[in-house]
Design a protein around this motif. Structure first.
Motif, short mmCIF file in Angstrom:
data_model
loop_
_atom_site.label_atom_id
_atom_site.label_comp_id
_atom_site.label_asym_id
_atom_site.label_seq_id
_atom_site.Cartn_x
_atom_site.Cartn_y
_atom_site.Cartn_z
N HIS A 278 0.88 -1.17 0.00
CA HIS A 278 0.00 0.00 0.00
C HIS A 278 0.92 1.23 0.00
O HIS A 278 1.48 1.59 1.05
N LEU A 279 1.08 1.83 -1.15
CA LEU A 279 2.11 2.86 -1.33
C LEU A 279 1.48 4.24 -1.50
O LEU A 279 0.56 4.43 -2.30
N THR A 280 2.05 5.18 -0.74
CA THR A 280 1.70 6.61 -0.91
C THR A 280 2.96 7.36 -1.32
O THR A 280 3.98 7.32 -0.59
N ILE A 281 2.95 7.98 -2.46
CA ILE A 281 4.09 8.77 -2.95
C ILE A 281 3.78 10.27 -2.73
O ILE A 281 2.74 10.77 -3.18
N THR A 282 4.70 10.94 -2.05
CA THR A 282 4.57 12.39 -1.84
C THR A 282 5.59 13.10 -2.72
O THR A 282 6.68 12.58 -2.97
N GLN A 283 5.23 14.30 -3.19
CA GLN A 283 6.13 15.08 -4.03
C GLN A 283 6.82 16.16 -3.18
O GLN A 283 6.27 16.66 -2.20
N PRO A 284 8.05 16.53 -3.57
CA PRO A 284 8.77 17.56 -2.80
C PRO A 284 8.05 18.92 -2.94
O PRO A 284 7.42 19.22 -3.96
N THR A 285 8.17 19.80 -1.90
CA THR A 285 7.54 21.15 -1.88
C THR A 285 8.54 22.17 -2.40
O THR A 285 9.68 22.24 -1.93
N THR A 286 8.10 22.97 -3.38
CA THR A 286 8.95 24.05 -3.94
C THR A 286 8.42 25.42 -3.47
O THR A 286 7.21 25.69 -3.59
N TYR A 287 9.32 26.28 -2.90
CA TYR A 287 8.91 27.58 -2.34
C TYR A 287 9.73 28.68 -3.03
O TYR A 287 10.96 28.58 -3.09
N THR A 288 9.04 29.67 -3.57
CA THR A 288 9.71 30.80 -4.24
C THR A 288 9.37 32.10 -3.51
O THR A 288 8.19 32.36 -3.21
N GLU A 289 10.38 32.92 -3.20
CA GLU A 289 10.17 34.21 -2.51
C GLU A 289 10.89 35.32 -3.30
O GLU A 289 12.08 35.18 -3.63
N THR A 290 10.20 36.39 -3.60
CA THR A 290 10.78 37.53 -4.31
C THR A 290 10.96 38.69 -3.34
O THR A 290 9.99 39.09 -2.65
N ILE A 291 12.14 39.29 -3.28
CA ILE A 291 12.44 40.36 -2.35
C ILE A 291 13.06 41.56 -3.12
O ILE A 291 13.94 41.38 -3.95
N THR A 292 12.56 42.76 -2.83
CA THR A 292 13.15 44.02 -3.35
C THR A 292 13.74 44.76 -2.15
O THR A 292 13.03 45.03 -1.18
N ALA A 293 14.99 45.22 -2.27
CA ALA A 293 15.62 45.91 -1.13
C ALA A 293 16.46 47.09 -1.63
O ALA A 293 17.01 47.05 -2.74
#
Length: 298
Positions: A278-293
């Motif tokens: 009984h297999l559950t495959i999870t996918q990796p989480t991708t997070y993108t953040e844009t910063i102006t300084a």
């Protein structure tokens, strides 16, 4: 005067005797007839035709020694009416025993059983005329239930009954054969996997480990006990639950998606088995953040 001599006469028969008649012993034949031979007529007038028939009878038909014989001779021929025969005195003779053979008939049985041989399973040769034997004692060491398989004699003896008289015979007894046939047995060892059930044996289905017996008849016509030692081996069914990232390798196969997967194989008992994943495959989480300084970012 005239004299006439007239008279009637009588001619009587002449007596004849028998000379030299002899008798013989004989074997019992169920009748009283004796053999008379060698006699000749004495007193026959020359030229007359007379024939002598010699005969005699024992006092009874049974076996015995020095048994009296009574003459029963007779005459015949052209001139026989002119004679009277005087019976000769005959010597006593013996009637000896006749030979008879009694043979026991063959029989058979299965080991572990007893057989009654009775008193009528026999044949007779040598009986005189219509005489009969009523019964014969039949015995065998193999007739009891404890006799092992093999060949045994059936021994006849003591003929009695019927219309014969044992004293008139010399009886020979011939053995028959009693065949004691073997009771057979055999054992069959069988292993079956649970997914191969039921197991059919001699028309019956079996689904559990155990010892089973079946009785049939062997080629000799005796009981044959057959035993089945049945062992039921179980198939293997393993279930595995897995959660994994991206992919998962199981029994040589890589799986990239969730799902229920099976793998079939033969276990150590030789039975077809199936494992389930009984297999559950999870996918990796991708997070993108844009910063102006301005100037710098700390």
């Amino acid at each position: 005067y005239t004299f006439v001599n007239s008279s009637n006469g009588t001619i009587t028969s002449k007596t004849l005797t028998v000379s030299g008649a002899t008798t013989s012993n004989k074997v019992y034949d169920g009748n009283t007839v004796a053999s008379v031979t060698g006699g000749s007529l004495v007193g026959v007038v020359s030229g007359d035709v007379i024939t002598l028939t010699q005969a005699g009878n024992f006092n009874n038909a049974n076996v015995g020694t020095a048994k009296p014989i009574t003459a029963n001779c007779s005459i015949s021929g052209t001139n026989a009416a002119n004679y009277t025969l005087t019976q000769p005195t005959l010597s006593a003779r013996d009637i000896t025993v006749a030979s008879m053979t009694i043979t026991a008939l063959d029989s058979s049985k299965c080991a572990g059983t007893a057989i009654s041989l009775g008193n009528s399973r026999f044949t007779v040769s040598g009986l005189i005329g219509s005489e009969t034997v009523g019964s014969v004692t039949l015995s065998s060491s193999g007739s009891g239930a404890g006799a092992s398989a093999g060949i045994y004699n059936i021994v006849p003896s003591g003929a009695t009954g019927g219309t014969f008289s044992a004293s008139n015979y010399s009886i020979s007894y011939v053995n028959g054969t009693l065949t004691v046939k073997a009771v057979t047995s055999s054992t069959t060892n069988v292993s079956r996997c649970s997914n191969q059930l039921p197991y059919n044996w001699n028309g019956t289905n079996y689904s559990a480990t155990g010892v089973y017996t079946y009785t049939t008849t062997n080629a000799a016509g005796c009981d044959s006990a057959v035993t089945l030692n049945l062992t039921i081996d179980n198939s293997t069914h393993n279930s595995t639950t897995v959660t994994n990232c991206v992919s998962y390798s199981w029994n040589g196969t890589t799986y990239n998606s969730s799902g229920n997967y099976t793998f079939s194989y033969t276990n150590a008992l030789g039975c077809l088995s199936t494992d389930t994943l009984h297999l559950t495959i999870t996918q990796p989480t991708t997070y993108t953040e844009t910063i102006t300084a301005c100037d710098s970012l700390r």
